[in-house]
Design a protein around this motif. Structure first.
Motif, short mmCIF file in Angstrom:
data_model
loop_
_atom_site.label_atom_id
_atom_site.label_comp_id
_atom_site.label_asym_id
_atom_site.label_seq_id
_atom_site.Cartn_x
_atom_site.Cartn_y
_atom_site.Cartn_z
N LYS A 1 -0.56 -15.36 -9.16
CA LYS A 1 0.09 -14.62 -8.08
C LYS A 1 -0.59 -13.29 -7.82
CE LYS A 1 4.58 -14.45 -7.82
NZ LYS A 1 6.00 -14.28 -8.22
N MET A 2 -1.00 -12.63 -8.89
CA MET A 2 -1.63 -11.32 -8.75
C MET A 2 -2.96 -11.43 -8.01
SD MET A 2 -2.10 -8.61 -11.90
CE MET A 2 -0.37 -8.44 -12.28
N SER A 3 -3.74 -12.46 -8.35
CA SER A 3 -5.02 -12.65 -7.67
C SER A 3 -4.79 -12.97 -6.19
CB SER A 3 -5.80 -13.78 -8.34
OG SER A 3 -7.00 -14.04 -7.63
N PHE A 4 -3.92 -13.93 -5.92
CA PHE A 4 -3.62 -14.29 -4.53
C PHE A 4 -3.12 -13.08 -3.73
CE2 PHE A 4 -0.14 -15.27 -1.58
CZ PHE A 4 -0.81 -16.02 -0.63
N HIS A 5 -2.19 -12.34 -4.34
CA HIS A 5 -1.58 -11.20 -3.65
C HIS A 5 -2.60 -10.09 -3.42
CE1 HIS A 5 2.52 -8.90 -3.37
NE2 HIS A 5 1.70 -8.58 -2.38
N TYR A 6 -3.52 -9.91 -4.36
CA TYR A 6 -4.59 -8.92 -4.18
C TYR A 6 -5.35 -9.18 -2.88
CZ TYR A 6 -9.25 -6.83 -4.82
OH TYR A 6 -10.42 -6.15 -4.63
N TRP A 7 -5.76 -10.43 -2.69
CA TRP A 7 -6.53 -10.74 -1.48
C TRP A 7 -5.69 -10.61 -0.22
CZ3 TRP A 7 -11.37 -10.33 -2.33
CH2 TRP A 7 -11.94 -10.75 -3.54
N GLN A 8 -4.40 -10.93 -0.31
CA GLN A 8 -3.51 -10.73 0.83
C GLN A 8 -3.41 -9.25 1.18
OE1 GLN A 8 -1.76 -13.43 2.59
NE2 GLN A 8 -3.45 -14.40 1.47
N ASN A 9 -3.26 -8.41 0.14
CA ASN A 9 -3.18 -6.97 0.38
C ASN A 9 -4.48 -6.42 0.95
OD1 ASN A 9 -0.56 -6.84 -0.53
ND2 ASN A 9 -1.03 -5.86 -2.49
N ARG A 10 -5.58 -7.07 0.63
CA ARG A 10 -6.89 -6.65 1.17
C ARG A 10 -7.15 -7.20 2.56
NH1 ARG A 10 -11.02 -5.27 -2.51
NH2 ARG A 10 -12.28 -5.27 -0.61
#
Length: 450
Positions: A124-133
């Motif tokens: 989730k953290m990896s996926f969310h990182y890219w979403q935030n970017r």
């Protein structure tokens, strides 16, 4: 209290993990009254050497006095407190210690209770990182064939052991699976390093093709534990780190089972000299005492979530017992033992002794391979050693070894037809010799007549 009465009560009310419960009609669960060091004792006084560290968690023996004392001391002060908006000294100190010993560059700890939960956090953290970017197309993960990362749905999705995954396929994400560097499949005369390097070409192709839609690559460094204890060379991790940097993809290292000295170094990634973007830890973290896992990550990933509340970038993930003080105290005591007792150097003698004690089995007509990485040693039973044809899985040859070992006073829970040692680090050379003898006799009994 005796074994039979407790086993009968158990069968009326319990559903055991990873078990066909009907098996217990002929092989009842063994009630354990107490444990001491590497030994477990049932209610009839019979002892069993815990050769698998009670599912790979126990590092320094049952009823370890130093871990006991740490938990008892913490119990007098604080058993638990919510970690949202509050904090406590054990969780802060543990985070400082983990960051100090982890591969350089990891800077923040997020806690959960078990390995699957830590993997869910990393995904989730990896996926969310890219979403935030703002990189919204990144929604997929790359995994290795024969990998295992847990049994919650996200973790199960990025695993690749059909036995666990097949039934739930309609519920799961679809990762991009690439060839495993598993050195069991190397050519005759080919080194582990050469084979692992050769298989990396498949990963390189997948990254080149899918990089723009991939969040992360997920791997178990050096040993695919639930995948029959298959092993590979550190060079693969080095190549993978370089490729993830090249294609701007996160690297998630699942060291739930292989961390904390299991592969010979504190963390398996150290043997390749790499730092993952997210490091998942668990199992041995508390010395086998209490459920606790952690996902360590970099400041770069952390900063992608650090914003004004109205930006809606926060990582809204939680567990009720996140950072439990009792579990953190057990973990701190475990790290103290590593620091004070020179554990990794001492284990090197045990590693050598395990290899020596089992060396003769490498020539057994029904053992395809005896392989070892640090304090993990596996013996793969097969129908034909030359062709490596496996026994039909329905014959359950590994179960026969398990039954024999219980009769002799050892807990050897196989992975199919793979018999393995993954003992607590307090095991002695004499106890290793005993395990080797039990394994040898068990394999003989399970394959006699073939």
């Amino acid at each position: 209290m005796d074994n039979d009465s407790l086993a009968q009560r158990d069968r009326r009310v319990l559903w055991h993990p990873c078990t066909q419960m009907r098996d217990h009609e002929t092989l009842p669960p063994i009630p354990i009254r107490c444990g001491q060091g590497v030994w477990l004792e049932d209610f009839n006084g019979k002892r069993y050497l815990d050769a698998i560290s009670s599912w790979w968690v126990n590092l320094f023996g049952h009823a370890n006095p130093r871990i006991n004392a740490a938990i008892q001391n913490q119990l007098q002060n604080l058993e638990h407190v919510i970690l949202a908006g509050f904090t406590h000294e054990p969780v802060v100190r543990l985070s400082e210690r983990l960051i100090e010993i982890a591969p350089r560059g990891l800077a923040h700890c997020f806690y959960a209770s078990d390995g699957s939960a830590a993997l869910e956090i990393a995904l989730k953290m990896s996926f969310h990182y890219w979403q935030n970017r703002g990189e919204k197309k990144r929604t997929r993960f790359i995994n290795l064939a024969n990998s295992y990362h847990g049994e919650t749905l996200g973790a199960l999705s990025v695993g690749d052991v059909a036995l666990y995954k097949e039934t739930y396929k309609p519920l799961l994400l679809e990762p991009i699976a690439v060839k495993s560097p598993d050195c069991y499949h190397r050519e005759s005369g080919e080194s582990w390093a050469d084979y692992s390097t050769r298989t990396f070409a498949d990963m390189e192709r997948a990254l080149e093709q899918y990089a723009g839609e991939v969040c992360a690559v997920v791997v178990e460094p050096l040993v695919q534990c639930a995948g029959s204890m298959r092993m590979y060379d550190p060079v693969y991790l080095k190549l993978l780190r370089q490729a993830c940097d090249k294609y701007r993809v996160h690297l998630i290292a699942d060291e739930i089972a292989v961390g904390f000295g299991r592969t010979g170094t504190m963390f398996a990634c150290e043997q390749a000299g790499i730092t993952p973007d997210l490091l998942c830890l668990g199992k041995g973290l508390t010395g086998g005492y209490l459920p606790l896992s952690a996902c360590l990550t970099t400041d770069e990933i952390y900063q992608a979530f650090y914003a004004e509340y109205n930006a809606r970038k926060a990582f809204l993930h939680s567990h009720s017992y996140t950072g439990n003080p009792l579990a953190c105290s057990a973990a701190l005591a475990t790290l103290d033992i590593f620091r004070d007792d020179d554990v990794l150097n001492r284990n090197r003698k045990l590693v050598t002794h395990m290899a020596r004690a089992t060396a003769a089995l490498a020539e057994h007509p029904h053992v395809a391979e005896v392989r070892q990485t640090g304090m993990i040693l596996a013996m793969e039973m097969v129908k034909d050693r030359k062709t490596r044809e496996p026994f039909p899985w329905q014959e359950r040859r590994g179960l026969a070894v398990y039954r024999h070992a219980l009769e002799q006073g050892a807990l050897l829970r196989p992975l199919g037809d793979v018999i393995y040692f993954m003992p607590p680090y307090v095991i002695t050379s004499e106890e290793i010799d005993f395990l080797a003898q039990v394994a040898r006799e068990g394999i003989e009994a399970a394959t006699r007549g073939d």
